[in-house]
Design an enzyme around this catalytic site. Structure first.
Site, PDB file in Angstrom:
ATOM      1  N   ASN A   9       0.866  -1.177   0.000  1.00  7.86           N
ATOM      2  CA  ASN A   9       0.000   0.000   0.000  1.00  7.86           C
ATOM      3  C   ASN A   9       0.904   1.228   0.000  1.00  7.86           C
ATOM      4  OD1 ASN A   9      -1.924   1.958   0.400  1.00  7.86           O
ATOM      5  ND2 ASN A   9      -2.257   1.485   2.567  1.00  7.86           N
ATOM      6  N   HIS A  98      -9.671   0.983   4.770  1.00  9.88           N
ATOM      7  CA  HIS A  98      -8.423   1.259   5.484  1.00  9.88           C
ATOM      8  C   HIS A  98      -8.729   2.203   6.644  1.00  9.88           C
ATOM      9  CE1 HIS A  98      -4.356   2.601   6.355  1.00  9.88           C
ATOM     10  NE2 HIS A  98      -3.921   1.546   5.675  1.00  9.88           N
ATOM     11  N   GLU A 170      -5.461  -4.940  10.372  1.00 10.73           N
ATOM     12  CA  GLU A 170      -4.452  -3.895  10.591  1.00 10.73           C
ATOM     13  C   GLU A 170      -4.769  -3.128  11.868  1.00 10.73           C
ATOM     14  OE1 GLU A 170      -2.377  -2.650   6.652  1.00 10.73           O
ATOM     15  OE2 GLU A 170      -4.091  -1.357   6.999  1.00 10.73           O
ATOM     16  N   GLY A 176       2.249   2.244  10.581  1.00 12.01           N
ATOM     17  CA  GLY A 176       3.179   3.372  10.419  1.00 12.01           C
ATOM     18  C   GLY A 176       3.876   3.789  11.696  1.00 12.01           C
ATOM     19  N   GLY A 237       2.895  -1.100   4.249  1.00 11.66           N
ATOM     20  CA  GLY A 237       3.056   0.308   3.881  1.00 11.66           C
ATOM     21  C   GLY A 237       4.520   0.650   3.693  1.00 11.66           C
ATOM     22  N   GLY A 238       5.153   1.119   4.764  1.00  9.71           N
ATOM     23  CA  GLY A 238       6.531   1.617   4.702  1.00  9.71           C
ATOM     24  C   GLY A 238       7.515   0.666   4.026  1.00  9.71           C
TER      25      GLY A 238
END
Ligand code: PEP
Length: 255
Positions: A9, A98, A170, A176, A237-238
């Site tokens: 993502n 999300h 999540e 994050g 993500g990251g």
């Protein structure tokens, strides 16, 4: 046997020139994982077509997905993108629900359910996100909270479609933050989600639905998250923004 998924993502990151270079690198770095793990790139809308074209040119097995959709076919919905539009530019998957959309855009469980049904009608596979805040976790009723999000998202969806879709657990406190859920914490909730699907549908359906974990998954913790029996992959993500790291995450789920 559920085929693992590793989905990146990208959120609102990577302008097109960078996205093209990056997807070329990913296509090269992940080439060897063909067939045993499904890899999905979810860039911003503006990058989708370019990223898709790179992957097609490379004859890559990697797929593209959108980060969201608006569940109406046509009309005066300024700023929105519909299912036909994302399908036309190559999306086979679409993330919905999300926590950032739930929080910043006030999306409700009902709206997420509408999106899930809409995507299924368009033959796009929904990746339905769920997860509790730190406050809910500390209060202790996070399993009920997450399972009720899942039940609401699946309302009115037929069993054979539930077998094909993807759930991403999540926990908001892990997204994050660098503070991943422990393998035991992630497994506990992913198993509870599978048990809930078994209760709502059947064990057979629950055994087919793929459930991902997302929240600071990285090269340092994936080795312990990947072997958990109810974790079928990651929504990342990251760590999806560095090709070498993303390749290591795919490798961890490559069985
Ligand atoms: C996400 O953005 O959905 C996510 C899981 O991010 P990160 O991996 O950076 O926590």
């Amino acid at each position: 046997m559920r085929k693992p998924i590793v989905a990146g993502n990208w959120t609102m990151k990577k302008p097109t020139v960078e996205a093209v270079d990056f997807s070329q690198q990913i296509s090269y770095d992940l080439e060897k994982f063909t067939s045993k793990v499904e890899v999905i790139l979810c860039p911003p809308y503006t990058d989708l077509k370019s990223v898709f074209n790179v992957l097609i040119f490379d004859k890559s097995f990697i797929k593209v997905g959108a980060q969201d959709v608006y569940p109406k076919d046509f009309g005066a919905y300024t700023g929105c993108i519909n299912g036909d539009m994302i399908k036309e530019i190559g999306c086979e998957y679409c993330i919905i629900g999300h926590s950032e959309r739930r929080e910043y855009f006030k999306e409700t469980d009902e709206f997420i359910n509408e999106k899930a049904k809409y995507l299924i009608e368009k033959k796009i596979i929904p990746i339905i996100c769920c997860g509790e805040s730190l406050e809910v976790r500390q209060e202790g009723n996070y399993i009920d909270f997450v399972c009720s999000q899942v039940e609401a998202a699946l309302s009115g969806i037929d069993a054979d479609e539930v077998a094909k879709l993807v759930i991403a657990y999540e926990p908001i406190w892990a997204i994050g933050t660098g503070l991943s859920a422990s393998p035991q914490e992630a497994q506990e909730v992913c198993k509870a989600i599978r048990d809930k699907i078994a209760l709502l549908y059947s064990t057979d359906i629950a055994q087919q639905t793929r459930i991902l974990y997302g929240g600071s998954m990285n090269v340092g913790n994936v080795e312990n998250l990947a072997p958990q029996p109810d974790i079928d992959g990651g929504l990342i993500g990251g760590a999806a923004l560095k090709s070498a790291d993303f390749a290591k995450l795919a490798e961890a789920f490559y069985v």
